[in-house]
Design a protein around this motif. Sequence first.
Motif, short mmCIF file in Angstrom:
data_model
loop_
_atom_site.label_atom_id
_atom_site.label_comp_id
_atom_site.label_asym_id
_atom_site.label_seq_id
_atom_site.Cartn_x
_atom_site.Cartn_y
_atom_site.Cartn_z
N LEU A 30 0.84 -1.20 0.00
CA LEU A 30 0.00 0.00 0.00
C LEU A 30 0.88 1.26 0.00
CD1 LEU A 30 -3.07 0.48 0.11
CD2 LEU A 30 -2.88 0.69 2.57
N CYS A 31 1.92 1.24 0.82
CA CYS A 31 2.84 2.39 0.91
C CYS A 31 3.49 2.65 -0.45
CB CYS A 31 3.94 2.14 1.93
SG CYS A 31 3.35 1.98 3.60
N PHE A 32 4.07 1.60 -1.03
CA PHE A 32 4.78 1.77 -2.31
C PHE A 32 3.82 2.23 -3.42
CE2 PHE A 32 8.14 -1.18 -0.61
CZ PHE A 32 9.16 -0.25 -0.66
N MET A 33 2.61 1.70 -3.41
CA MET A 33 1.63 2.05 -4.43
C MET A 33 1.26 3.54 -4.34
SD MET A 33 -1.68 -0.18 -5.45
CE MET A 33 -2.29 -0.31 -3.79
N TYR A 34 0.96 3.99 -3.12
CA TYR A 34 0.58 5.41 -2.94
C TYR A 34 1.76 6.34 -3.19
CZ TYR A 34 -3.99 4.22 -0.93
OH TYR A 34 -5.28 3.77 -0.74
N TRP A 35 2.96 5.96 -2.74
CA TRP A 35 4.13 6.81 -2.98
C TRP A 35 4.44 6.88 -4.47
CZ3 TRP A 35 5.26 10.55 -0.12
CH2 TRP A 35 5.24 10.48 1.26
N GLY A 36 4.34 5.75 -5.15
CA GLY A 36 4.58 5.73 -6.60
C GLY A 36 3.62 6.68 -7.32
N ALA A 37 2.33 6.59 -6.97
CA ALA A 37 1.33 7.45 -7.61
C ALA A 37 1.57 8.92 -7.26
CB ALA A 37 -0.07 7.02 -7.18
N ALA A 38 1.90 9.18 -5.99
CA ALA A 38 2.12 10.56 -5.55
C ALA A 38 3.30 11.19 -6.30
CB ALA A 38 2.36 10.60 -4.04
N LEU A 39 4.37 10.41 -6.49
CA LEU A 39 5.54 10.93 -7.21
C LEU A 39 5.20 11.20 -8.68
CD1 LEU A 39 8.33 8.65 -5.70
CD2 LEU A 39 8.14 11.11 -5.41
N TRP A 41 2.23 11.96 -9.87
CA TRP A 41 1.38 13.16 -9.94
C TRP A 41 2.17 14.42 -9.63
CZ3 TRP A 41 -2.59 9.36 -8.20
CH2 TRP A 41 -3.53 9.14 -9.21
N LEU A 42 3.24 14.27 -8.85
CA LEU A 42 4.11 15.42 -8.58
C LEU A 42 4.75 15.90 -9.88
CD1 LEU A 42 5.60 17.25 -6.48
CD2 LEU A 42 7.38 15.52 -6.44
N VAL A 43 5.20 14.97 -10.71
CA VAL A 43 5.79 15.33 -12.01
C VAL A 43 4.74 16.02 -12.88
CG1 VAL A 43 6.79 14.39 -14.15
CG2 VAL A 43 7.53 13.49 -11.94
N LEU B 90 2.64 11.16 -27.81
CA LEU B 90 4.02 10.65 -27.82
C LEU B 90 4.96 11.64 -27.16
CD1 LEU B 90 4.15 9.04 -31.37
CD2 LEU B 90 4.08 7.84 -29.18
N LYS B 91 4.69 12.94 -27.38
CA LYS B 91 5.51 13.98 -26.75
C LYS B 91 5.34 13.92 -25.23
CE LYS B 91 6.19 18.90 -26.51
NZ LYS B 91 5.37 20.08 -26.38
N GLU B 92 4.10 13.71 -24.80
CA GLU B 92 3.82 13.65 -23.36
C GLU B 92 4.47 12.41 -22.73
OE1 GLU B 92 -0.26 14.92 -21.89
OE2 GLU B 92 0.07 13.08 -20.74
N ILE B 93 4.44 11.30 -23.45
CA ILE B 93 5.11 10.09 -22.93
C ILE B 93 6.61 10.35 -22.80
CG2 ILE B 93 5.68 7.66 -23.42
CD1 ILE B 93 2.93 7.44 -24.83
N GLY B 94 7.17 11.03 -23.81
CA GLY B 94 8.60 11.32 -23.83
C GLY B 94 9.05 12.32 -22.78
N THR B 95 8.15 13.21 -22.37
CA THR B 95 8.52 14.22 -21.37
C THR B 95 8.01 13.82 -19.97
OG1 THR B 95 6.58 15.49 -22.05
CG2 THR B 95 8.71 16.16 -22.97
N ASN B 96 6.70 13.95 -19.77
CA ASN B 96 6.10 13.62 -18.45
C ASN B 96 6.41 12.19 -18.02
OD1 ASN B 96 4.81 16.01 -19.18
ND2 ASN B 96 2.97 15.49 -18.03
N GLY B 97 6.15 11.25 -18.95
CA GLY B 97 6.30 9.83 -18.63
C GLY B 97 7.72 9.45 -18.26
N VAL B 98 8.67 9.92 -19.06
CA VAL B 98 10.08 9.60 -18.80
C VAL B 98 10.52 10.26 -17.48
CG1 VAL B 98 12.44 9.96 -19.64
CG2 VAL B 98 10.67 9.16 -21.21
N CYS B 99 10.07 11.50 -17.24
CA CYS B 99 10.41 12.18 -15.98
C CYS B 99 9.85 11.41 -14.78
CB CYS B 99 9.89 13.60 -15.97
SG CYS B 99 10.88 14.70 -16.98
N MET B 100 8.62 10.88 -14.94
CA MET B 100 7.99 10.10 -13.86
C MET B 100 8.84 8.87 -13.54
SD MET B 100 4.03 10.12 -14.97
CE MET B 100 3.01 11.57 -14.81
N ALA B 101 9.20 8.15 -14.59
CA ALA B 101 10.00 6.93 -14.40
C ALA B 101 11.35 7.28 -13.79
CB ALA B 101 10.17 6.23 -15.75
N ALA B 102 11.95 8.39 -14.25
CA ALA B 102 13.26 8.80 -13.73
C ALA B 102 13.16 9.20 -12.27
CB ALA B 102 13.80 9.96 -14.57
N LEU B 103 12.11 9.94 -11.90
CA LEU B 103 11.96 10.37 -10.50
C LEU B 103 11.76 9.17 -9.58
CD1 LEU B 103 11.69 12.73 -8.45
CD2 LEU B 103 9.23 12.67 -8.85
N ILE B 104 10.90 8.23 -10.02
CA ILE B 104 10.66 7.02 -9.21
C ILE B 104 11.97 6.26 -9.01
CG2 ILE B 104 9.52 4.73 -9.19
CD1 ILE B 104 7.30 6.61 -8.91
#
Lengths: 104, 132
Positions: A30-39, A41-43, B90-104
């Motif tokens: 639950l923690c990882f799922m919510y933190w993943g989604a929150a991060l 949405w932060l982007v 595709l632009k959104e996947i390349g910008t937002n999506g990649v940034c999301m994956a990178a941040l995680i």
Amino acid sequence: MTLLITTYAAVIATVIWYRRKDDSMKLGILCFMYWGAALMWLVDALFEYFELGAEYFTPSAQDMLNDSFLGLAVVALGLIVWVVRLLITDPKGSVRRALKNQEQ
Amino acid sequence: MACFLAPVTEAVIVTAVEKKMEGKADVNAVSESEGGIVKIPLSRKLKWLNRMLWGGAFLLAFEHVWHGEVTAWFPFLTAMSNAEDTAEMLKEIGTNGVCMAALITAVWAGICRVADSIINRKTDEETEGANA
């Protein structure tokens, strides 16, 4: 609002996880799922902020209401995923015991 | 539009790597090296990344369903209906999506670092024992 609600859910889930006595409730998921989604949405929020500027912080009432509903729905969906997984994996054997009792 | 597809792609790759590593070592076992440093296995750490990626992407996909951007019928993404929207997607996947994956991934790397230092942290009793 979706970001805020998900972040609150992530923090609350993490605090409950930290105070746990054993790992039988599988709260880590639950923690990882919510933190993943929150991060994620932060982007999204950062991109929107760079696009809109200060306007990002003054959403219309309708947008806020819709986002709040979405945030609550997301939290509920996360809880459903967690509870279904908990029942299927059945780490405490409660479901198995209940099914066995019904057999008799 | 479909920014969750970038974290999903990373999650698929990480899952494959995790499954490959899982077969080699016990996921939950912590090993101690010669210097007395305790190490958390990489397969266990990858599990954390996987949960963040799959969980986050699943909830983000739900948001896209909520906004009517994902449908149950082919081509599943409303942005695929015309070339202009597809390019924007595709632009959104390349910008937002990649940034999301990178941040995680960056946050996960931080968690791993902190977890390694916490597991090697000496408790008060251990410190007292060493001093005595």
